[in-house]
Scaffold this motif. Structure first.
Motif, PDB file in Angstrom:
ATOM      1  N   ASP A   1      29.121  55.743  29.392  1.00 42.50           N
ATOM      2  CA  ASP A   1      27.786  55.173  29.536  1.00 42.50           C
ATOM      3  C   ASP A   1      26.935  55.591  28.339  1.00 42.50           C
ATOM      4  OD1 ASP A   1      25.766  53.687  30.673  1.00 42.50           O
ATOM      5  OD2 ASP A   1      25.520  54.956  32.447  1.00 42.50           O
ATOM      6  N   ALA A   2      25.941  54.781  28.040  1.00 38.22           N
ATOM      7  CA  ALA A   2      25.020  55.069  26.944  1.00 38.22           C
ATOM      8  C   ALA A   2      23.698  54.365  27.229  1.00 38.22           C
ATOM      9  CB  ALA A   2      25.590  54.598  25.610  1.00 38.22           C
ATOM     10  N   LYS A   3      22.619  55.092  27.007  1.00 37.12           N
ATOM     11  CA  LYS A   3      21.278  54.531  27.188  1.00 37.12           C
ATOM     12  C   LYS A   3      20.389  55.064  26.066  1.00 37.12           C
ATOM     13  CE  LYS A   3      21.307  53.934  32.197  1.00 37.12           C
ATOM     14  NZ  LYS A   3      21.205  52.496  32.263  1.00 37.12           N
TER      15      LYS A   3
ATOM     16  N   ARG B   1      11.653  55.984  16.341  1.00 39.05           N
ATOM     17  CA  ARG B   1      12.250  57.166  16.962  1.00 39.05           C
ATOM     18  C   ARG B   1      13.121  56.713  18.124  1.00 39.05           C
ATOM     19  NH1 ARG B   1      10.839  58.512  21.654  1.00 39.05           N
ATOM     20  NH2 ARG B   1       8.993  57.608  22.589  1.00 39.05           N
ATOM     21  N   ILE B   2      14.165  57.486  18.373  1.00 38.42           N
ATOM     22  CA  ILE B   2      15.095  57.143  19.442  1.00 38.42           C
ATOM     23  C   ILE B   2      15.583  58.412  20.130  1.00 38.42           C
ATOM     24  CG2 ILE B   2      17.113  57.126  17.931  1.00 38.42           C
ATOM     25  CD1 ILE B   2      18.229  54.851  19.683  1.00 38.42           C
ATOM     26  N   GLN B   3      15.760  58.295  21.436  1.00 37.82           N
ATOM     27  CA  GLN B   3      16.458  59.315  22.206  1.00 37.82           C
ATOM     28  C   GLN B   3      17.656  58.594  22.806  1.00 37.82           C
ATOM     29  OE1 GLN B   3      14.895  60.868  25.975  1.00 37.82           O
ATOM     30  NE2 GLN B   3      15.560  62.892  25.282  1.00 37.82           N
ATOM     31  N   LEU B   4      18.818  59.004  22.387  1.00 39.85           N
ATOM     32  CA  LEU B   4      20.065  58.410  22.861  1.00 39.85           C
ATOM     33  C   LEU B   4      20.727  59.388  23.814  1.00 39.85           C
ATOM     34  CD1 LEU B   4      22.296  56.184  22.591  1.00 39.85           C
ATOM     35  CD2 LEU B   4      23.212  57.543  20.692  1.00 39.85           C
ATOM     36  N   THR B   5      21.133  58.888  24.986  1.00 36.41           N
ATOM     37  CA  THR B   5      21.912  59.707  25.911  1.00 36.41           C
ATOM     38  C   THR B   5      23.236  59.002  26.156  1.00 36.41           C
ATOM     39  OG1 THR B   5      20.747  58.728  27.803  1.00 36.41           O
ATOM     40  CG2 THR B   5      19.985  60.876  27.053  1.00 36.41           C
TER      41      THR B   5
ATOM     42  N   SER C   1      18.912  47.009  17.422  1.00 39.89           N
ATOM     43  CA  SER C   1      20.155  47.636  16.981  1.00 39.89           C
ATOM     44  C   SER C   1      20.612  48.671  18.008  1.00 39.89           C
ATOM     45  CB  SER C   1      19.963  48.286  15.611  1.00 39.89           C
ATOM     46  OG  SER C   1      21.169  48.838  15.139  1.00 39.89           O
ATOM     47  N   ALA C   2      19.678  49.436  18.561  1.00 37.50           N
ATOM     48  CA  ALA C   2      20.017  50.428  19.595  1.00 37.50           C
ATOM     49  C   ALA C   2      20.576  49.734  20.833  1.00 37.50           C
ATOM     50  CB  ALA C   2      18.789  51.260  19.956  1.00 37.50           C
ATOM     51  N   SER C   3      19.961  48.630  21.215  1.00 34.80           N
ATOM     52  CA  SER C   3      20.433  47.862  22.367  1.00 34.80           C
ATOM     53  C   SER C   3      21.853  47.360  22.133  1.00 34.80           C
ATOM     54  CB  SER C   3      19.477  46.686  22.616  1.00 34.80           C
ATOM     55  OG  SER C   3      19.965  45.831  23.615  1.00 34.80           O
ATOM     56  N   MET C   4      22.080  46.777  20.962  1.00 34.27           N
ATOM     57  CA  MET C   4      23.409  46.246  20.628  1.00 34.27           C
ATOM     58  C   MET C   4      24.449  47.358  20.555  1.00 34.27           C
ATOM     59  SD  MET C   4      22.473  43.554  17.632  1.00 34.27           S
ATOM     60  CE  MET C   4      21.126  42.399  17.813  1.00 34.27           C
ATOM     61  N   MET C   5      24.051  48.486  19.971  1.00 39.44           N
ATOM     62  CA  MET C   5      24.974  49.602  19.811  1.00 39.44           C
ATOM     63  C   MET C   5      25.405  50.156  21.166  1.00 39.44           C
ATOM     64  SD  MET C   5      25.250  53.214  19.821  1.00 39.44           S
ATOM     65  CE  MET C   5      23.560  53.716  19.833  1.00 39.44           C
ATOM     66  N   THR C   6      24.455  50.358  22.082  1.00 44.43           N
ATOM     67  CA  THR C   6      24.830  50.907  23.385  1.00 44.43           C
ATOM     68  C   THR C   6      25.770  49.956  24.126  1.00 44.43           C
ATOM     69  OG1 THR C   6      22.792  50.063  24.412  1.00 44.43           O
ATOM     70  CG2 THR C   6      22.787  52.372  23.661  1.00 44.43           C
TER      71      THR C   6
ATOM     72  N   LYS D   1      13.205  42.132  22.976  1.00 41.03           N
ATOM     73  CA  LYS D   1      12.358  41.826  24.137  1.00 41.03           C
ATOM     74  C   LYS D   1      13.030  42.151  25.465  1.00 41.03           C
ATOM     75  CE  LYS D   1       9.745  38.210  21.825  1.00 41.03           C
ATOM     76  NZ  LYS D   1       9.477  36.771  21.743  1.00 41.03           N
ATOM     77  N   ASN D   2      14.354  42.091  25.495  1.00 33.98           N
ATOM     78  CA  ASN D   2      15.129  42.370  26.713  1.00 33.98           C
ATOM     79  C   ASN D   2      16.220  43.391  26.394  1.00 33.98           C
ATOM     80  OD1 ASN D   2      13.873  40.085  28.252  1.00 33.98           O
ATOM     81  ND2 ASN D   2      14.907  38.912  26.648  1.00 33.98           N
ATOM     82  N   PRO D   3      15.823  44.622  26.081  1.00 30.08           N
ATOM     83  CA  PRO D   3      16.824  45.613  25.658  1.00 30.08           C
ATOM     84  C   PRO D   3      17.836  45.926  26.751  1.00 30.08           C
ATOM     85  CG  PRO D   3      14.703  46.668  26.019  1.00 30.08           C
ATOM     86  CD  PRO D   3      14.489  45.192  26.179  1.00 30.08           C
ATOM     87  N   ARG D   4      19.067  46.039  26.328  1.00 32.01           N
ATOM     88  CA  ARG D   4      20.139  46.433  27.224  1.00 32.01           C
ATOM     89  C   ARG D   4      20.241  47.958  27.203  1.00 32.01           C
ATOM     90  NH1 ARG D   4      19.244  41.522  25.146  1.00 32.01           N
ATOM     91  NH2 ARG D   4      20.934  40.024  25.419  1.00 32.01           N
ATOM     92  N   ASN D   5      20.540  48.541  28.349  1.00 35.25           N
ATOM     93  CA  ASN D   5      20.775  49.980  28.455  1.00 35.25           C
ATOM     94  C   ASN D   5      19.559  50.829  28.097  1.00 35.25           C
ATOM     95  OD1 ASN D   5      23.604  49.570  29.120  1.00 35.25           O
ATOM     96  ND2 ASN D   5      23.788  48.930  26.994  1.00 35.25           N
ATOM     97  N   LYS D   6      18.389  50.328  28.407  1.00 38.32           N
ATOM     98  CA  LYS D   6      17.156  51.089  28.163  1.00 38.32           C
ATOM     99  C   LYS D   6      17.012  52.121  29.273  1.00 38.32           C
ATOM    100  CE  LYS D   6      12.912  51.072  26.154  1.00 38.32           C
ATOM    101  NZ  LYS D   6      12.475  51.062  24.845  1.00 38.32           N
TER     102      LYS D   6
END
Length: 147
Positions: free
Chosen positions: A59-61, A45-49, A73-78, A19-24
């Protein structure tokens, strides 16, 4: 802490990241890596930069859409890889993969933080691909960048 309380806490952590993703978002900087991946089985689907400078992930978003497991998981990983060396980020990904497969992993090696909340996913084989999507994108990007 009882198992039920721990399970509830883990669910709360997962939902908070969903609900509150980090690094979006997307990094627009020159030299940033962009990796697109999807899970055709469920439509995640994901686009990771990522920005890698001096051997570190500075940095990672991410952008994307999918279930609460893949997006949290994407939020935690970044969060987990920012500031780490490329080597430690890949090592963390291997530890995460082992955790998802129910294998033993060395908790002392690298602090998993909120990522530990995802360990229950290992009980649901169909959801493992959801949890590992962002991690696979990160590994792919870092491995391609180092070549």
């Amino acid at each position: 802490m009882s198992f039920n309380n721990l399970d509830t806490l883990y669910r709360q952590v997962i939902m908070d990241h969903y609900k509150n993703p980090r690094n979006k978002g997307i990094l627009e900087e020159d030299g940033s890596l962009t990796i697109n991946m999807n899970n055709p089985t469920c439509g995640d689907r994901i686009q990771l930069t990522m920005k890698v400078e001096d051997g570190k992930v500075s940095d990672a978003k991410f952008e994307g859409e999918g279930c609460s497991i893949s997006m949290s998981s994407a939020s935690m990983m970044t969060q987990a890889i920012k500031g780490r060396t490329v080597e430690d980020a890949i090592k963390l990904s291997k530890i995460f993969s082992d955790m998802m497969l129910g294998k033993e992993y060395d908790e002392e090696d690298l602090d998993l933080g909120d990522i530990e909340a995802l360990q229950g996913v290992a009980k649901f084989p169909a959801r493992i691909k959801c949890a590992t999507l962002a991690w696979k994108a990160m590994e792919k990007g870092l491995n391609e960048d180092s070549q």
